[in-house]
Design a protein around this motif. Structure first.
Motif, short mmCIF file in Angstrom:
data_model
loop_
_atom_site.label_atom_id
_atom_site.label_comp_id
_atom_site.label_asym_id
_atom_site.label_seq_id
_atom_site.Cartn_x
_atom_site.Cartn_y
_atom_site.Cartn_z
N ASP A 172 0.83 -1.21 0.00
CA ASP A 172 0.00 0.00 0.00
C ASP A 172 0.87 1.26 0.00
O ASP A 172 0.57 2.25 -0.68
CB ASP A 172 -0.90 -0.02 1.24
N LYS A 173 1.96 1.22 0.76
CA LYS A 173 2.84 2.39 0.86
C LYS A 173 3.69 2.56 -0.40
O LYS A 173 3.91 3.68 -0.88
CB LYS A 173 3.70 2.25 2.12
N LEU A 174 4.14 1.44 -0.98
CA LEU A 174 4.86 1.51 -2.27
C LEU A 174 3.93 2.07 -3.35
O LEU A 174 4.33 2.89 -4.18
CB LEU A 174 5.34 0.12 -2.69
N SER A 175 2.68 1.62 -3.32
CA SER A 175 1.68 2.07 -4.29
C SER A 175 1.54 3.59 -4.22
O SER A 175 1.62 4.30 -5.24
CB SER A 175 0.35 1.37 -3.99
N CYS A 176 1.39 4.11 -3.02
CA CYS A 176 1.24 5.56 -2.82
C CYS A 176 2.47 6.31 -3.32
O CYS A 176 2.37 7.32 -4.02
CB CYS A 176 1.01 5.83 -1.33
N GLY A 177 3.66 5.79 -2.97
CA GLY A 177 4.90 6.46 -3.37
C GLY A 177 5.06 6.52 -4.88
O GLY A 177 5.47 7.55 -5.44
N LEU A 178 4.72 5.43 -5.55
CA LEU A 178 4.89 5.39 -7.01
C LEU A 178 3.87 6.31 -7.70
O LEU A 178 4.18 6.98 -8.68
CB LEU A 178 4.79 3.95 -7.52
N ILE A 179 2.64 6.32 -7.20
CA ILE A 179 1.62 7.23 -7.77
C ILE A 179 2.07 8.68 -7.61
O ILE A 179 2.02 9.48 -8.55
CB ILE A 179 0.24 7.01 -7.10
N ASP A 180 2.54 9.02 -6.42
CA ASP A 180 2.97 10.41 -6.17
C ASP A 180 4.21 10.77 -6.99
O ASP A 180 4.35 11.90 -7.46
CB ASP A 180 3.26 10.63 -4.68
N ALA A 181 5.12 9.78 -7.15
CA ALA A 181 6.33 10.04 -7.95
C ALA A 181 5.96 10.38 -9.38
O ALA A 181 6.57 11.24 -10.01
CB ALA A 181 7.25 8.83 -7.92
N CYS A 182 4.91 9.73 -9.90
CA CYS A 182 4.42 10.03 -11.24
C CYS A 182 3.68 11.37 -11.26
O CYS A 182 3.97 12.25 -12.04
CB CYS A 182 3.50 8.91 -11.72
N GLU A 183 2.73 11.50 -10.33
CA GLU A 183 1.83 12.65 -10.37
C GLU A 183 2.55 13.97 -10.06
O GLU A 183 2.30 14.98 -10.69
CB GLU A 183 0.70 12.43 -9.36
N PHE A 184 3.42 13.95 -9.06
CA PHE A 184 3.99 15.22 -8.60
C PHE A 184 5.43 15.46 -9.07
O PHE A 184 5.88 16.58 -9.09
CB PHE A 184 3.94 15.30 -7.07
N THR A 193 6.22 0.64 -13.18
CA THR A 193 6.69 -0.11 -12.01
C THR A 193 5.51 -0.45 -11.10
O THR A 193 5.41 -1.56 -10.57
CB THR A 193 7.74 0.73 -11.25
N HIS A 194 4.63 0.52 -10.94
CA HIS A 194 3.44 0.32 -10.11
C HIS A 194 2.61 -0.86 -10.63
O HIS A 194 2.17 -1.72 -9.88
CB HIS A 194 2.60 1.60 -10.08
N GLU A 195 2.41 -0.89 -11.95
CA GLU A 195 1.57 -1.96 -12.52
C GLU A 195 2.24 -3.33 -12.40
O GLU A 195 1.59 -4.32 -12.04
CB GLU A 195 1.27 -1.65 -14.00
#
Ligand SMILES: [Zn+2]
Length: 620
Positions: A172-184, A193-195
């Motif tokens: 869950d925490k890796l998921s959040c980090g990867l989404i934020d790394a892309c988005e922000f 990587t997330h997928e």
């Protein structure tokens, strides 16, 4: 700026350097995919992180401390456990504490190597959000390096999670980090990587969200620790769906909504919080909110709204903190008051405050009810702003201590969960202070800060100057390259005394200014206009629970005032309410105890190593 500030022009107006990613939130492609989901656009939106600047004050200081701490943490150390399992060269020192691969044994009361790499995703998330705030090139480059470094360790089966104690928790925490790394931070490898990670994780996750009772009933080869948090997964899975448009994320998110034993009963007003783990079950409220926003599920909105009400009315201390010993208790049994004598682990502060900010921000965006802002500021001033900064070796502040006689202290283990949520939360101060509506701007937190936006070729900003909550006045300077009509909404806290003073350019506004609402001031704003708000902050007493009416906290405005003493003092109630403000920098009030001893009553933010009592005894 056009006189009529339509939603479309206002949203377009906030376009800045980050607008390309932001635009997808405004008219999301996923919202109209024709597969049965009817997305909801909440009436309030957050501003991009870059549109809000914090000025000198404790919130800015905490944000900068966290940003610097993680910007300066060695990449090799952060990536070491992932490289070790992948069989790659793994230079750098061990992180220590919870983060390492080996050494965990509950019997030895040793949490070394508790959950390897568990906070990596949160550190990436905190840095990505910090980049969004500051535009720091070094921060962006670090996020990109960390994502690339992590992706090099990830194989198609994510073997890192073989025999892993808490796969859902860390995923869950890796998921959040990867989404934020892309988005922000626009990290190019982040969503691929997330997928890859998510598809591999299916093999390690249960078939649905499991309650703790269900987990206990299932045999598990690691009998030392069998709790995992599959019920917190949907929030980030829904966000991954919104980011990527890939329906498999949405279907997976639906599968991990804990409807049968949690959201279903909560939506019907059935209080199923008792005995659950506190932080992760508050964090799960945000998954319910994403189910509402992404799928239009009214049941999940009801669940979150009811659950938050139950949290506040049956589980919360005067500080806004909740869940002594990280658990919810049974309402009506005096569990909060009893906990003052039985534990020093009263509120899991950085994690709890992070979860509390998220759910109050979601509920505020959907309902526009100022009550959620009141709740957010209570947690802000009485819990997290009093947390000590994370040290270079990972030593962290974890529990606030509301025991009969309490003290601040460090957590025993380095790099615990609370070192992951703290940098995320400190960045989120920026998106919590102001919210935007179709017709204007909501001022939610009173803090020295600037919010900036563009519209139709004009540039606009509001600049807040205040020493709130130590003082009761807030000043807002309006700037704009041209005059424009819009509404400024100001939160009038429910605790404020009668007749708050709200004026524009020295003239009192004619509309209603009622405690417990947002006061709306609509006019054609011109450069140099001044808004002034003056709130009365009457002293009041709040009992810890109904079973302990003589154990009370002294409050002034949003602040709890802690009695500085080596043992719990006793007061006459009327005398306590006659406490006088002192002139010291700590913001103390002075109250006379029943022994006629003057006692300093001090905000949590001003307490360092001194002993204190959160609740004092009333003798009459
Ligand atoms: Zn924590």
């Amino acid at each position: 700026m056009a006189a009529d500030l339509s939603r479309r022009t206002f949203l377009k107006a906030t376009a800045t350097a980050t607008a390309a990613t932001y635009a997808s939130r405004v008219l999301p492609a996923w919202a109209a995919d024709g597969r049965g989901a009817v997305a909801v656009t909440p009436p309030l939106a957050t501003f991009p992180y870059s549109d809000v600047e914090l000025l000198d004050g404790p919130m800015k200081r905490q944000f900068e401390e966290n940003h610097a701490r993680f910007l300066n943490l060695d990449d090799d150390r952060l990536l070491k456990v992932f490289r070790q399992v992948a069989g790659l060269p793994a230079p750098g020192e061990d992180m220590g504490g919870w983060y390492d691969l080996t050494g965990f044994s509950l019997t030895g009361n040793d949490f070394h190597g508790f959950i390897a790499g568990h906070t990596f995703g949160q550190y990436v998330s905190g840095l990505a959000r910090a980049y969004a705030v500051t535009g720091s090139e070094a921060t962006r480059a670090k996020v990109h390096r960390l994502v690339r470094g992590y992706s090099e360790t990830l194989d198609a089966k994510a073997k890192f999670f073989d025999d892993y104690r808490l796969p859902a928790y860390t995923y869950d925490k890796l998921s959040c980090g990867l989404i934020d790394a892309c988005e922000f931070a626009q990290a190019p490898l982040a969503m691929d990587t997330h997928e890859k990670l998510t598809r591999a994780m299916v093999a390690y996750l249960p078939e649905k969200a499991l309650s703790r009772a269900e987990q206990r009933s299932r045999p598990h080869k690691d009998t030392s620790y069998t709790w995992d948090e599959s019920y917190t997964l949907p929030e980030n899975l829904f966000l991954a769906y919104q980011r990527s448009g890939k329906a498999f994320y949405r279907e997976m998110a639906k599968r991990y909504l804990e409807d049968d034993t949690y959201f279903g009963p909560l939506s019907q007003g059935n209080n199923v919080l008792p005995f659950e783990h506190a932080y992760s079950h508050v964090n799960a409220f945000s998954s319910a909110m994403q189910a509402y926003i992404t799928l239009g599920s009214e049941m999940h909105l009801r669940a979150a709204t009811n659950a938050f009400h139950m949290l506040e009315t049956t589980q919360s201390f005067a500080t806004g903190g909740w869940g002594p010993d990280e658990a919810f208790g049974e309402p009506g049994r005096g569990q909060l008051g009893d906990s003052l004598a039985s534990t020093h682990a009263s509120f899991e502060t950085p994690c709890g405050a992070y979860g509390h900010f998220k759910i109050t921000r979601y509920l505020l965006r959907v309902t526009r009810d100022s009550h959620y802002g009141d709740s957010m500021e209570r947690v802000l001033y009485n819990t997290i702003l009093g947390a000590w900064p994370i040290q270079a070796d990972g030593t962290s502040f974890y529990y606030s201590d509301y025991a009969t006689t309490g003290k601040k202290g460090w957590h025993r283990d380095k790099w615990p969960c609370c070192s992951g949520t703290f940098p995320q939360l400190a960045a989120d101060y920026h998106i919590s202070a102001y919210l935007r509506a179709a017709d204007g701007v909501y001022v939610n937190l009173f803090a020295p800060s600037v919010v900036r936006w563009n519209d139709g070729g004009g540039k606009y900003s509001l600049t807040q100057q205040t020493k709130y909550p130590f003082e009761n006045k807030v000043q807002i300077q309006v700037s704009g390259t041209r005059a424009a009509e819009y509404t400024i909404y100001l939160r009038i806290p429910a605790w404020s005394g009668s007749e708050p003073m709200l004026s524009v350019n020295g003239k009192r506004v004619s509309g209603p200014v009622n405690p417990g609402t947002f006061a709306a001031v609509r006019r054609t704003w011109k450069d140099g206009d001044r808004v002034e708000l003056e709130l009365s902050m009457p002293l009041r007493l709040e009992p810890v629970d109904d079973n302990h009416p003589r154990l009370v906290a002294l409050m002034r405005g949003p602040l709890v005032l802690f009695a500085i003493a080596n043992s719990q003092p006793a007061f006459d109630g009327a005398e306590l309410l006659r406490s006088q403000l002192s002139n010291n920098a700590a913001g103390d009030l002075i109250a006379n105890s029943v022994e006629a001893t003057p006692v300093s009553m001090r905000p949590f933010m001003s307490i360092d190593k001194e002993s204190y009592s959160t609740y004092v005894q009333l003798k009459s």
